[in-house]
Design an enzyme around this catalytic site. Structure first.
Site, mmCIF file in Angstrom:
data_model
loop_
_atom_site.group_PDB
_atom_site.id
_atom_site.type_symbol
_atom_site.label_atom_id
_atom_site.label_comp_id
_atom_site.label_asym_id
_atom_site.label_seq_id
_atom_site.Cartn_x
_atom_site.Cartn_y
_atom_site.Cartn_z
ATOM 1 N N HIS A 34 4.609 0.035 -0.188
ATOM 2 C CA HIS A 34 5.255 -0.645 0.916
ATOM 3 C C HIS A 34 4.426 -1.906 1.604
ATOM 4 O O HIS A 34 3.304 -1.513 1.575
ATOM 5 C CB HIS A 34 6.139 -0.195 1.726
ATOM 6 N N ARG A 44 6.467 -8.889 16.671
ATOM 7 C CA ARG A 44 7.092 -7.739 16.032
ATOM 8 C C ARG A 44 6.682 -6.647 16.572
ATOM 9 O O ARG A 44 5.599 -6.090 16.363
ATOM 10 C CB ARG A 44 7.018 -8.004 14.615
ATOM 11 N N HIS A 67 0.894 -1.278 0.031
ATOM 12 C CA HIS A 67 -0.069 -0.101 0.033
ATOM 13 C C HIS A 67 0.743 1.184 0.035
ATOM 14 O O HIS A 67 2.057 1.105 0.276
ATOM 15 C CB HIS A 67 -0.782 0.059 1.262
ATOM 16 N N ASP A 126 0.950 4.901 1.802
ATOM 17 C CA ASP A 126 0.211 5.733 3.177
ATOM 18 C C ASP A 126 -0.442 6.936 2.803
ATOM 19 O O ASP A 126 -1.282 7.192 3.808
ATOM 20 C CB ASP A 126 1.563 6.304 4.037
#
Length: 680
Positions: free
Chosen positions: A624, A634, A552, A554
């Site tokens: 990204h 994570r 996508h 941002d």
């Protein structure tokens, strides 16, 4: 509606639509029968009956379009000069429609289909059943086509995405097996033209762009014909109202006209998307004018450039292109007549809609149908001869209506990092992109451990996603927290104030690094600050092929097929820079990836670890995503920044006030002005 315009495209459309059989069965009854066959395990019947249901559905739509256009042609309004003449045409058209539909489809002409079934066909649900049935019957080519067709309208369907990946790995299946059986011809031609254009095949691209335009205007005629059915304005009770004859006519005509007016959006909207591609129709003429320029066909280039200006009068760069073409040719030109007629009708419709909506007391706001924020982003330039020199000007490089302040900022990087321990790992060139950077040692091991420990307390499932614990993939749990919540928890004694303060200070450090490294000359404001953790769900990782966060951008909605990114979400459009500061690396998977606009080609992969930071500009230049976290947890600080002070993060402003109070020691006497019950 222009009579000649309608006749031309009606004739083209009627020639391409095959009349339906009079034995056409209601598609909802066939659909119900096919679903029952599926759950009884009779997959041969599923395929046979479901394919018949799809054919019946298509046949019904084609018949409605064909009959309405034929009856309009047989009974035109052009010769009516009196009220009786007008209503005579209306009555004859109605009789023509009844006769035509009954002749075409028989019993289905009176059959009413439930809204649930209509929505299932709009969402292509029958293809989901088909792909499973074809798979059971060991027909992988047909299963792949059905799966691909369904996925085009349901791109968020994770299981189907996984199925498609498995089909692609099967021996014997080729790329041409993955066809969209419901593809709209005008959109298919446009996408194929875009692929050729990006490869520099301007001859092939121009042919397909021209084909896309022909298909677009045909689809517009069909869309308008389908609007001539029953309608109802929201909040109006049409069973009990007592309007006069002309009010009733005005009411229904306004609804039909509104539907026809909105065909602009419908034809520009891809399956499964809520928002249309911006500037869709004008873009055809933009790409064509540049393609013809590259082919040295200046007359056609000038004509297409002038046509684009019909949609965006006074556009600076296209006007300069027109001046250039005119100077090279030694004469002027005229825009294409089909676009001029189209826009004249569009303007007339708007005028009537405003009158009709006011008459019926219904609010109507005309949308920005030709928003120029969707534009051809091409750095190639043509020489401008307007001043006799070799000044270079962009060819229709659109001024973005919704562009953020960053658009006016020059692209720079390489400024000082401000902190001695921070280490530059890769710059934009080394990351195969623009306005991106990778840094290490932004945090120490001790600071990472402290923030990660705090995250186990302050983060909440689905924070930022309306409580959805798995907003991006069902195979991971997502948790998050803002700076303000961390300070609230510290005030309540649930975490240390030192840890909450570290969260705040670390994000401030990220801001200062970005502003300095990218040489940003104006104030960089926080627009969202989030401590996020993604945790692999045990038992859901075997044969996993999906991403933790799909590819996508941002500040715009990525459209891989069109190789564009549309500014459709005003809540995100103001984002200018983004950053991720990682807290750990003791997990499997979870790599950050940069990709091209096709959302497939990875250009750089980054393995997270404590203190590592990736930062980049937030637009379409930096698509990204995150690879699946397959084991462990994570955690990272995710931060977004804006140059527009109107979009400062409210939670951040409150947090800054609290930090200021702490720094001035006033908190010792006044306490923290935080309501622990706040829903953050």
């Amino acid at each position: 509606m222009n009579a000649n315009f309608l006749v031309v495209f009606s004739a083209v459309l009627l020639a391409s639509v095959r009349p339906s059989s009079s034995s056409l069965e209601p598609y909802d009854l066939l659909y119900d029968e096919a679903v029952r066959a599926f759950y009884s395990g009779d997959y041969g019947d599923v395929v046979r009956i479901m394919e018949e249901a799809l054919s019946s559905h298509t046949g019904l739509l084609h018949s409605r379009v064909r009959c309405r256009l034929r009856c309009q042609d047989q009974h035109p309004f052009s010769d009516t000069v009196s009220e009786l003449g007008f209503f005579g045409v209306v009555l004859r058209r109605a009789a023509c429609m009844d006769s035509c539909i009954e002749e075409d489809i028989g019993v289905q002409s009176l059959h009413k289909v439930s809204e649930d079934v209509v929505q299932d066909f709009n969402r292509r649900v029958p293809y989901n059943y088909l792909q499973m049935a074809y798979l059971k019957l060991k027909q992988p080519e047909k299963a792949a086509a059905a799966a691909h067709t369904y996925f085009q309208a349901n791109p968020e369907h994770v299981e189907m995405s996984q199925n498609l990946e498995q089909y692609k790995d099967q021996q014997g299946l080729q790329e041409d097996h993955f066809v969209d059986r419901e593809a709209r011809p005008h959109q298919r031609s446009f996408s194929e033209a875009m692929n050729l254009y990006e490869r520099g095949d301007y001859v092939g691209a121009s042919r397909l762009f021209e084909e896309a335009l022909v298909e677009y205007y045909k689809a517009d005629v069909a869309c308008r014909a389908l609007c001539q059915g029953p309608h109802q304005f929201e909040d109006h009770d049409h069973l009990r109202y007592r309007y006069s004859l002309y009010e009733v006519i005005s009411d229904h005509f306004t609804q039909v006209l509104h539907c026809e007016h909105e065909c602009v959006r419908d034809l520009a909207t891809r399956p499964g998307r809520l928002s249309p591609m911006e500037n869709y129709l004008p873009l055809h003429y933009d790409y064509l004018q540049y393609s013809y320029f590259k082919m040295e066909r200046m007359d056609e280039a000038l004509q297409c450039a002038l046509t684009y200006l019909l949609f965006h009068e006074g556009d600076e760069f296209m006007t300069e292109n027109v001046d250039y073409y005119t100077e090279v040719l030694g004469h002027g030109g005229a825009p294409r007549e089909e676009a001029a007629r189209y826009l004249r009708r569009h303007k007339q419709e708007l005028e009537l809609l405003l009158v009709g909506s006011q008459t019926m007391g219904v609010n109507f706001t005309d949308g920005n149908y030709w928003s120029s924020s969707g534009g051809r982003d091409n750095s190639t330039r043509i020489p401008s001869g307007t001043d006799g020199g070799m000044e270079y000007v962009p060819v229709a490089e659109q001024q973005k209506n919704n562009a953020s302040v960053a658009a006016s900022q020059p692209l720079k990087e390489g400024g000082p990092l401000l902190h001695d321990d921070v280490q530059l790992v890769y710059n934009s060139a080394e990351l195969n992109g623009t306005q991106r950077v990778l840094l290490d040692h932004v945090l120490t091991e001790e600071q990472c451990a402290e923030l990660q420990e705090m995250a186990q307390v302050v983060t909440q499932e689905g924070d930022g996603y309306n409580g959805r614990a798995s907003p991006h993939t069902p195979n991971e749990k997502f948790e998050g927290a803002t700076v303000l919540r961390a300070l609230q928890y510290a005030h309540e004694g649930r975490v240390s104030m030192k840890s909450a303060r570290l969260f705040y200070d670390a994000s401030e450090q990220v801001r200062s690094i970005i502003a300095s490294y990218f040489k940003i000359n104006s104030t960089l404001h926080f627009t969202y600050t989030h401590l996020v953790c993604r945790t692999a769900i045990t038992g859901k990782q075997e044969h996993r092929s999906d991403l933790s966060h799909p590819i996508h951008a941002d500040n715009c909605q990525l459209d891989p097929d069109a190789r564009e990114c549309w500014k459709v979400n005003q809540r995100l459009a103001h984002r200018d820079y983004s950053a991720l500061l990682y807290l750990n690396g003791d997990f499997k998977g979870g790599e950050f990836i940069f990709a091209k606009m096709d959302a497939k080609t990875v250009t750089a992969t980054i393995k997270p670890k404590c203190g590592r930071m990736v930062a980049f500009s937030s637009g379409k230049e930096n698509p990204h995503g995150v690879k699946g976290v397959t084991e462990g947890q994570r955690c990272a600080l995710a931060l977004w920044f804006t140059l527009d002070p109107n979009f400062k993060e409210n939670d951040r402003l409150k947090a800054a006030e609290i930090i200021h109070s702490l720094d001035t020691q006033s908190v010792l006497t006044h306490g923290l002005d935080i309501n622990p019950k706040d829903e953050l």
